[in-house]
Design an enzyme around this catalytic site. Sequence first.
Site, PDB file in Angstrom:
ATOM      1  CB  SER A 172      31.612  40.216  19.193  1.00  0.00           C
ATOM      2  OG  SER A 172      32.238  39.677  20.321  1.00  0.00           O
TER       3      SER A 172
ATOM      4  CG  ASP B 261      40.039  53.902  19.873  1.00  0.00           C
ATOM      5  OD1 ASP B 261      39.239  54.718  19.363  1.00  0.00           O
ATOM      6  OD2 ASP B 261      39.700  53.076  20.744  1.00  0.00           O
TER       7      ASP B 261
ATOM      8  CE  LYS C 177      28.487  39.076  21.870  1.00  0.00           C
ATOM      9  NZ  LYS C 177      29.883  39.133  22.374  1.00  0.00           N
TER      10      LYS C 177
END
Length: 703
Positions: free
Chosen positions: A466, A477, A491
């Site tokens: 999460s 990224d 998740k």
Amino acid sequence: MRTRFGLLLAFLTVVSSAQALETASPPVLAPEEDQGKAAHLSAQVLTYYHYKKVPLDDALSAKITDRYIELLDPDRSFFLQSDIDTFMASKDKLDDAIYAEDLTIPFGMFNVYDQRFVERMSYARGLLKDGFDFNQKEDFTIRRDKEPWPKTEAESQDIWRKRVKNDWLRLKLAGTSDAKIRETLGKRYENSQARAYKYKSDDVFQTFMTAYTNAVEPHTDYFGVAAASEFDISMKLSLVGIGAVLQERDEYTTIRELVAGGPAQLSGQLNAGDRIVGVAQGKDGPMVDVVGTRLNEVVKLIRGEKDTVVRLDIMPSDAGPDGKHRLITLVRDNISLEKQAAKKSIRIVKNGDLTRKIGVIDLPTFYDDFEGRRRGDKNYRSASRDVAKLLAELEDEKVDGVVIDLRNNGGGSLPQAIELTGLFVGKGPVLQQRNGEGDIKVDGNDRGQAKWTGPLAVLINRGSASASEIFAAAIQDYGRGLVIGEPSFGKGTVQTVVDLDEQARNPKPEFGELKMTVAQFFRINGGTTQLRGVTPDIILPGFSDEETLGESSYDNALPWLQIKPAKYKPLGDIKPILPELQSRHDARAKEDRDLKRLVEDVNELKDLRDKRVISLNETERRAERDRQIGRLKAREAADGKDSASTTDLVFQEDGLQADERSMSADIASEKALKDAKDVLLDETVHILSDASDLGKVTSAKNN
């Protein structure tokens, strides 16, 4: 304080209760009116506002039935096939029952389970009288989740005969005498059986609602009033109490640990191993006997309002049943749960003549004191605030790089994941969210400057989920740092907490809360962590079992999807140095003793985990045990000392459960695990140091 006569009565009560277990059926539990209303309210909210929009109909009713049975008897060791047939006859009626606020069906199923549990424990205890023949060639199925339900009572008893025989053999192989084995297992089964008589209506309802919510989607949960309170405590890292970690051991609430700076520790009158046998409120409230009382109920009695008095009747750890007691008076205070707070350390890496200092920040959860933030408390706790302070301290200590350790961090506050990312990338988007209607919004932070602009690595494992995945994915990224470890949990969903009492405009807490999935989050590159998780740049071995841990282990998980990327500007590109980093890691893995052992142990554990059947023949099992012991002794000999690593401790086997070891031995084992060499963290530090050598690790730009 109790008299000796009072102690004798308490002792006789425990003994007579144990004898009553032989014959008495557990109490028949029935639903309460507010539980039916809470289930109905939950159905309305889930049907109309959940991200997945699953209607409560006959199809979902059947899934709820399956999950409820699985929660009650996951190893298929208690119910008979005839029980299952009876339950399945009503599998399409739960939806109508919930709307009618009638929970007779799930409570009836639980009552059957409770009765079967008592029967199985009573049978297990009876087997201890005669012992077993370990010369026979016989096998035991240790994982029965995919096995058929026993058709007859005789089949069930054979399963339990083998289960008890295996429990006995484990203790025998560890060198325990037959008399001590009878005592240990007798007490184990008796304590288990006693728990069957302590279940309450709330326990049944919580289990059933877990089956319902998890049948909708894996990360949707129901919290009863007590469970909702515990969830709030975990998020703000504080509670009001005495500052003691408690454990249930042989019908006694036992002090396992004292929280530093808490009332219990500051009193100087309590020690690990002391047993709480009575609790009283205020300076003159009546003393309530808590011997044999469930741990959560004792905890409720001990917690309370700040600055109020609680009195404890204590049986010291070294006192027998008729030993002298102590009466302790404590004033409740705010207790900070520091074990779950961010903490830092520094690792030194030497490579030839070069020495580097790498700061490590361990973050067990993304906590946030919502109430403190709302009321404007300048010192409220949150993960990002605490990490910011630690980063400043590490910068003052002139570290050359920082590792954020998110292993087994299951998430927490989504805003905290966003704010934490801002500490390393500055201003910019962090994730995208898509709601049930398909609307997409980009979430980020307005922080103008990053707090740490130097080399960075994020260490994750299968337990990182999460919010941990949001942070790791954003760092990846942006090209801001390295992600190292195991692929994460997977998740990629967002939950919100719905107060059912607020929904019903109920003035007092009765109906509990729903933690409900309302959106799916996506990386700023357009992908999602859902199902697939975050794939590290450098993968390290780990002990996780992907079959049982991770989003892919759920049969009703949301699928992996991709949307358009958000508008963001990468801060760098680490891809060019990854082949060299991998090459250096591979070289170390071939030469480094600890890394080689880790890989060996991961493979060993996988082989053990894959076994669904084990032998009950003593000669065969002893040969396997001797092989394991020989492996550990060879390591000790190679080290030239009597030492154990984390992985060594994984394979040590004494046949005991946690609450059956002496408190001192249990604490010592826990300390040994804590102090053992952290091979994965050491390698992560080396990898980050290698990246610094290559001079390509990007730094955040101040926007």
